[in-house]
Motif scaffolding. Sequence first.
Motif, PDB file in Angstrom:
ATOM      1  N   HIS A  38      -1.848   1.015   3.118  1.00 29.51           N
ATOM      2  CA  HIS A  38      -1.012   1.752   2.006  1.00 29.51           C
ATOM      3  C   HIS A  38      -0.497   2.976   2.545  1.00 29.51           C
ATOM      4  CE1 HIS A  38       0.235   1.982  -2.055  1.00 29.51           C
ATOM      5  NE2 HIS A  38      -0.422   3.100  -2.280  1.00 29.51           N
ATOM      6  N   GLN A  39      -0.041   3.160   3.768  1.00 31.33           N
ATOM      7  CA  GLN A  39       0.691   3.944   4.340  1.00 31.33           C
ATOM      8  C   GLN A  39      -0.131   5.173   4.519  1.00 31.33           C
ATOM      9  OE1 GLN A  39       2.391   1.197   2.767  1.00 31.33           O
ATOM     10  NE2 GLN A  39       3.048   2.722   1.421  1.00 31.33           N
TER      11      GLN A  39
ATOM     12  N   ASN B 111      -0.829   7.205  -6.102  1.00 26.13           N
ATOM     13  CA  ASN B 111      -0.803   6.379  -5.176  1.00 26.13           C
ATOM     14  C   ASN B 111      -1.456   4.983  -5.165  1.00 26.13           C
ATOM     15  OD1 ASN B 111      -3.438   7.859  -5.693  1.00 26.13           O
ATOM     16  ND2 ASN B 111      -4.386   7.088  -3.712  1.00 26.13           N
ATOM     17  N   ALA B 112      -2.566   4.818  -6.305  1.00 28.65           N
ATOM     18  CA  ALA B 112      -2.869   3.619  -6.929  1.00 28.65           C
ATOM     19  C   ALA B 112      -3.008   3.454  -8.315  1.00 28.65           C
ATOM     20  CB  ALA B 112      -4.179   3.216  -5.982  1.00 28.65           C
TER      21      ALA B 112
ATOM     22  N   ILE C 267      -4.438   7.130   0.680  1.00 23.51           N
ATOM     23  CA  ILE C 267      -5.699   6.726   0.053  1.00 23.51           C
ATOM     24  C   ILE C 267      -6.502   7.837   0.155  1.00 23.51           C
ATOM     25  CG2 ILE C 267      -7.406   4.992  -0.201  1.00 23.51           C
ATOM     26  CD1 ILE C 267      -5.621   2.906   0.920  1.00 23.51           C
TER      27      ILE C 267
ATOM     28  N   THR D 240      -8.613   7.179   3.032  1.00 22.18           N
ATOM     29  CA  THR D 240      -8.335   6.701   4.429  1.00 22.18           C
ATOM     30  C   THR D 240      -9.069   7.505   5.664  1.00 22.18           C
ATOM     31  OG1 THR D 240      -6.011   6.508   3.461  1.00 22.18           O
ATOM     32  CG2 THR D 240      -6.425   7.225   5.808  1.00 22.18           C
TER      33      THR D 240
END
Length: 363
Positions: free
Chosen positions: A159-160, A32-33, A163, A166
């Motif tokens: 970022h949708q 994701n990142a 994360i 989130t």
Amino acid sequence: RPAGQVLPSEAPRLSYTRRVPVGVVGVISPFNAPLILSIRSVAPALALGNAVVLKPDPRTAVCGGLALAAVFGQAGLPEGLLHVLPGGAETGAALVADPRVPVISFTGSTGAGRAVGEAAGRHLKRAHLELGGNSALIVLEDADLDAVISTAAWGSFFHQGQICMTTGRHLVHASLYEEYVERLAAKADALAVGDPHRAQVHLGPLIDDGQLGKVHGLVEASTAAGAKLAAGGTHDSLFYRPTVLAGVDDDTPAYAEEVFGPVAPVRSFTTADEAAALAARSSYGLSLGIVTRDPARGLDLAERIPTGIVHINDQTVNDEAVAPFGGVAASGTGARFGGEANLEAFTDVRWTTVRGDVAPYPF
């Protein structure tokens, strides 16, 4: 700064501790990142004198692994200190099992993290686990909704929603609840979703069809269980609209579970005691946001909710390289990244004594 301490000693000697490299650090990073979540372990592990074997997620092997190796190579890192090992779960299992790798730094889902932790325990090696979350944003009755709505939207939709920090649960005082849902839904509807390479958008795509199926499945299961769809809930291929769910409770799937998508479940409370109980009623314990005009009250409330990270008057998605980062319970094994936490993660403590003469003993 792998500093140690000079210690007092009952014997006539110099006694001190120092931090020494563990040798080889295995880094397993997620999709994701990929750049950030690889380099945050790779850089301090190398800087503290270790070699690193990096296994990026196979979906992001270039930006999460090979690109880093290329940069370090051009920067002059000696050959052999950084290896990139692409592969799936079996590759990660081999890295955890290898006796030449005494420390594993893992970032990923709670389910995968449990498997890594169990395997590492069998091999008596350290595993630093940064796992999932279902973080709460508590909005107290004195909050300024004009200020908080964009903050709340960022927490859930940035970022949708892919994360670990989130905002997965919006806990809003009953006096603000209806207006909060209405304004957050309007904000969600106004956000642009599309390909960021071709247009200026707020949200891009989810990572793949598997993640799309999980996110949409949780939204549909939530509405079937009685939640109200206030915004979103639709998608065009992998481009999922930011979604707001109202009327949720403990049994609402998108409220009870980590969604890892742009979904904001909103629930009301009437007292601070109820807010604390709701926020703490989760298997996760990563991040917490509290919005109030009285920061001292926010700090007092935070003391009653077990998380590794707390932000007063901010949403839950925050990270700085100089700050310790990590969660508790199902979110991981505490602060193992950032700042002083890197010393704990990637070095061992060695005790050393020095005498001027050989020590006498009565044998």
